[in-house]
Design an enzyme around this catalytic site. Structure first.
Site: not given
Length: 355
Positions: A176-177, A202, A295, A298
């Site tokens: 993600s991030t 993401h 972050m 998930d």
């Protein structure tokens, strides 16, 4: 805890006004200024340096990407891109992510004022995530409208043990991030002949196609946005499309992906948990799971299911993560066989045996 200081850089007076007012209503966020272009922004920043910058891409005097590159070279600061979503703009935003932006929030060309009012919660979440990022040179999340779902919302957990090992291996990656840069580092290091790879990053709808296209031009392997029924094969990486879940399926002696709609899982669509669970069911011990910078949590439970199905599992270590959230949660659940630095992940993908 101290407030997160935010600077808004956008040539639209409407954007500056609406975002400043909206963000000011949230506890823990302090808008310290707004600037119409990067040159004005740099002048303000010398007097009061922000913790996070909300940045447009197309602006007068200096474009957002040039400003971002300058910033990351001289004094790395978390940046959230707030850009108009167009075909051209998507590619531009991918370039911004590659230059070091931490997150993106899309804005339409029409109905901008109302959109910005409605999207404040999304932007607040992005700002809070960005504030935790650790960048190198080149507060509580907003309440969800719907309950946080797990992968049961898309497919049930496997009821049987891991399937018999075959010669065809599958690599499943979730991030993600900070993941756009991390994935570029990993995928560009892979040779043309490598195991088939499935990826959830993401990212909003329509951005994944531009992201995949950019990586495809940089890598020896083929990288593309996944389409329903695509075969997972050596030398190919499939990236889940934004706004859809991606599942791994077995089709005879081959692996394919299924791209489906459904509710967000772990508050994300695509969800890493969904990909990892489906990989545990379809590939078992034939798979390797890798959870990278991001972050939230998930992917943590899905990686544990892969681990329990006999897959080899890796987590990116804290020192090389932009945000050590997802790998940390997976480690806490006992889902990670081994933590490795970002630079070691290509070798993990190419490794044939557990170790």
């Amino acid at each position: 805890m101290k407030n997160t200081k935010v600077l808004i850089v956008d040539d639209s007076a409407v954007v500056r006004q609406v975002l400043s007012a909206g963000l000011a209503e949230h506890t823990g966020i302090e808008v310290i200024g707004a600037a119409a272009d990067p040159l004005f922004a740099m002048d303000k920043m010398q007097r009061n340096w922000p913790d996070v910058i909300v940045l447009d891409v197309e602006m007068p005097r200096m474009d957002g990407i040039s400003f971002l590159k300058k910033l990351m070279a001289e004094r790395p600061t978390p940046v959230v891109i707030c850009s108009t979503l167009t075909e051209k703009g998507a590619a531009t935003t991918m370039e911004a992510l590659a230059a070091g932006a931490v997150a993106i929030v899309t804005k339409p060309q029409a109905g901008l004022r109302q959109f910005l009012i409605e999207a404040t919660e999304e932007l607040v979440g992005a700002i809070r995530a960005a504030a935790q990022a650790r960048l190198k040179r080149l507060g509580p999340a907003a309440p969800a409208v719907q309950p946080k779902l797990n992968a049961d919302a898309i497919l049930p957990a496997a009821s049987s043990g891991a399937m018999t090992r075959t010669t065809e291996r599958i690599i499943a990656i979730g991030t993600s991030t900070g993941g756009t840069q991390a994935l570029e580092h990993v995928l560009t290091a892979l040779p043309r002949v490598c195991p088939g790879i499935v990826i959830v990053q993401h990212m909003p709808e329509r951005f994944t196609a531009a992201f995949a296209e950019r990586l495809n031009g940089l890598c020896q392997i083929e990288v593309r946005e996944a389409r329903n029924g695509d075969r997972v094969m050596p030398g190919r990486a499939l990236i889940a499309p934004g706004g859809r879940h991606m599942l791994l399926k077995r089709s005879g002696a081959q692996y394919v992906v299924e791209v489906v709609d459904g509710p967000p899982v772990s508050r994300h669509k695509p969800s890493v948990d969904v990909l990892f669970r489906s990989t545990a069911r379809a590939a078992g011990a034939n798979a390797t799971g890798i959870i990278m910078t991001g972050m939230g949590d998930d992917g943590a439970r899905g990686l544990r299911e892969m681990h329990e199905a006999g897959a080899i599992t890796y987590g990116q270590d804290e020192a090389t993560c932009v945000v050590y959230g997802m790998p940390k949660e997976a480690r806490k659940l006992g889902a990670v066989d081994r933590e490795v630095a970002l630079e070691q992940i290509p070798a993990c993908i190419l490794r044939n045996e557990r170790g």
